[in-house]
Design a protein around this motif. Structure first.
Motif, short mmCIF file in Angstrom:
data_model
loop_
_atom_site.label_atom_id
_atom_site.label_comp_id
_atom_site.label_asym_id
_atom_site.label_seq_id
_atom_site.Cartn_x
_atom_site.Cartn_y
_atom_site.Cartn_z
N UNK A 120 0.85 -1.20 0.00
CA UNK A 120 0.00 0.00 0.00
C UNK A 120 0.89 1.24 0.00
N UNK A 121 1.90 1.23 0.86
CA UNK A 121 2.84 2.35 0.95
C UNK A 121 3.51 2.61 -0.40
N UNK A 125 3.11 5.93 -2.90
CA UNK A 125 4.27 6.67 -3.35
C UNK A 125 4.27 6.83 -4.87
N UNK A 126 4.01 5.71 -5.54
CA UNK A 126 3.96 5.72 -7.01
C UNK A 126 2.91 6.70 -7.53
N UNK A 127 1.79 6.79 -6.81
CA UNK A 127 0.66 7.58 -7.30
C UNK A 127 0.59 8.96 -6.65
N UNK A 128 1.64 9.34 -5.95
CA UNK A 128 1.62 10.57 -5.16
C UNK A 128 1.17 11.79 -5.97
N UNK A 129 1.77 11.97 -7.14
CA UNK A 129 1.44 13.15 -7.96
C UNK A 129 -0.02 13.15 -8.40
N UNK A 134 -5.25 15.62 -8.12
CA UNK A 134 -6.71 15.51 -8.10
C UNK A 134 -7.31 15.79 -6.72
N UNK A 135 -6.47 16.31 -5.82
CA UNK A 135 -6.94 16.74 -4.49
C UNK A 135 -7.69 15.63 -3.75
N UNK A 136 -7.08 14.46 -3.72
CA UNK A 136 -7.71 13.32 -3.04
C UNK A 136 -7.04 13.14 -1.67
N UNK A 163 -7.67 2.39 -7.09
CA UNK A 163 -7.53 3.82 -6.80
C UNK A 163 -7.76 4.65 -8.07
N UNK A 164 -7.28 4.14 -9.21
CA UNK A 164 -7.49 4.85 -10.47
C UNK A 164 -8.98 4.98 -10.79
#
Ligand SMILES: Nc1ncnc2c1ncn2[C@@H]1O[C@H](COP(=O)(O)OP(=O)(O)OP(=O)(O)O)[C@@H](O)[C@H]1O
Ligand SMILES: [Mg+2]
Length: 258
Positions: A120-121, A125-129, A134-136, A163-164
């Motif tokens: 999960x961590x 990290x991969x999806x941080x940007x 998208x202000x999630x 998550x996507x």
């Protein structure tokens, strides 16, 4: 007196019998579950081999087509035709790419032990940007030492897909306070990883076959994301469940404790 004794004995016997039935029931359920997973794994291995064969057989004709299109390009100056040829070459590239993606997915990689919390961590990290852009808001609550003996890299894809999809739903429905909650819990028999959002939920008309291939409500969607996610869940010894709650969708990866 004798009658009382007899009665007590019968009672104890009945209790034993009930316990035994319970044990047998649990054991049978466990067996059925494990057999299903074994069957799934052997199916995956077969599919991987089949894809390798097809990829091998298709390599030459695809290269041949590509080359002929290249020759055709040299013989014409017609802009329209050149555009069509480019498009055809792109389609061929895509065929090869899809094939390779599926091949690597079905190929047996090395199995190892990993913690759900770590994966999960990694994904966050991969999806941080993407998450920031998208202000999630992400709320994480990993209460369990949920450990899997399986394929950590593939498992990342499962989480990324979910998550996507939440992100897509937030955007499509113009949701203001966007929130994804990730929790890992356990009870006596199972581990659970739950990912939920507040994007309004899965449309009722597709919820029952959401894990099937090609099921999508998105323009330009392929309906592959959750199909692969649920295959990954099974390959890692569990199952993926989709449901709606009051605020949105929730996806649960559930795995029986060993
Ligand atoms: N969090 C969610 N909220 C609302 N609907 C969802 C959510 N997740 C999935 N869905 C619905 O399930 C459908 C299938 O999802 P899936 O990921 O399999 O395909 P897709 O996102 O449409 O396309 P792809 O992932 O291949 O690009 C989506 O089109 C959407 O309608
Ligand atoms: Mg998707």
């Amino acid at each position: 007196m004798l009658y009382n004794n007899l009665n007590n004995t019968i009672k104890t016997l009945e209790e034993h019998q009930n316990k035994l039935e319970e044990v047998i029931k649990n054991e049978v359920e466990k067996r059925i579950y494990q057999e299903k997973i074994l069957l799934q794994q052997s199916k995956f291995a077969t599919m991987g081999e089949m894809l390798d064969v097809i990829a091998h057989q298709w390599k030459q004709p695809i290269n041949g087509l590509y080359l002929r299109l290249e020759l055709l390009k040299m013989e014409t100056e017609d802009k329209n035709l050149l555009e069509h040829i480019d498009e055809m070459q792109k389609q061929l590239d895509q065929m090869v790419e899809t094939m390779n993606e599926f091949r690597s997915f079905f190929r047996d990689k090395e199995k190892k032990e990993f913690y759900i919390g770590d994966v999960v961590e990694n994904v966050l990290h991969l999806m941080k940007d993407e998450i920031m852009k998208n202000k999630i808001e992400i709320v994480k609550n990993i209460e369990s030492n949920f450990k899997i003996y399986g394929y950590p890299n593939e498992f990342k894809h499962l989480i990324i897909s979910i998550i996507t999809n939440s992100r897509d739903a937030f955007i499509e429905r113009n949701i203001n306070d966007r929130k994804i909650i990730i929790t890992a819990t356990e009870d006596k028999d199972f581990y659970y990883l739950k990912i939920s959002d507040n994007a309004g939920g899965i449309p009722e008309n597709i919820i029952d076959n959401i894990f099937e291939l090609n099921v999508t409500t998105k323009e330009g969607g392929t309906g592959v994301g959750l199909y692969i996610a649920s295959a990954i869940a099974r390959k890692n010894g569990g199952e993926l469940i989709a449901q709606n709650n009051k605020e949105g969708a929730e996806f649960i990866f559930k795995k029986r404790k060993e």
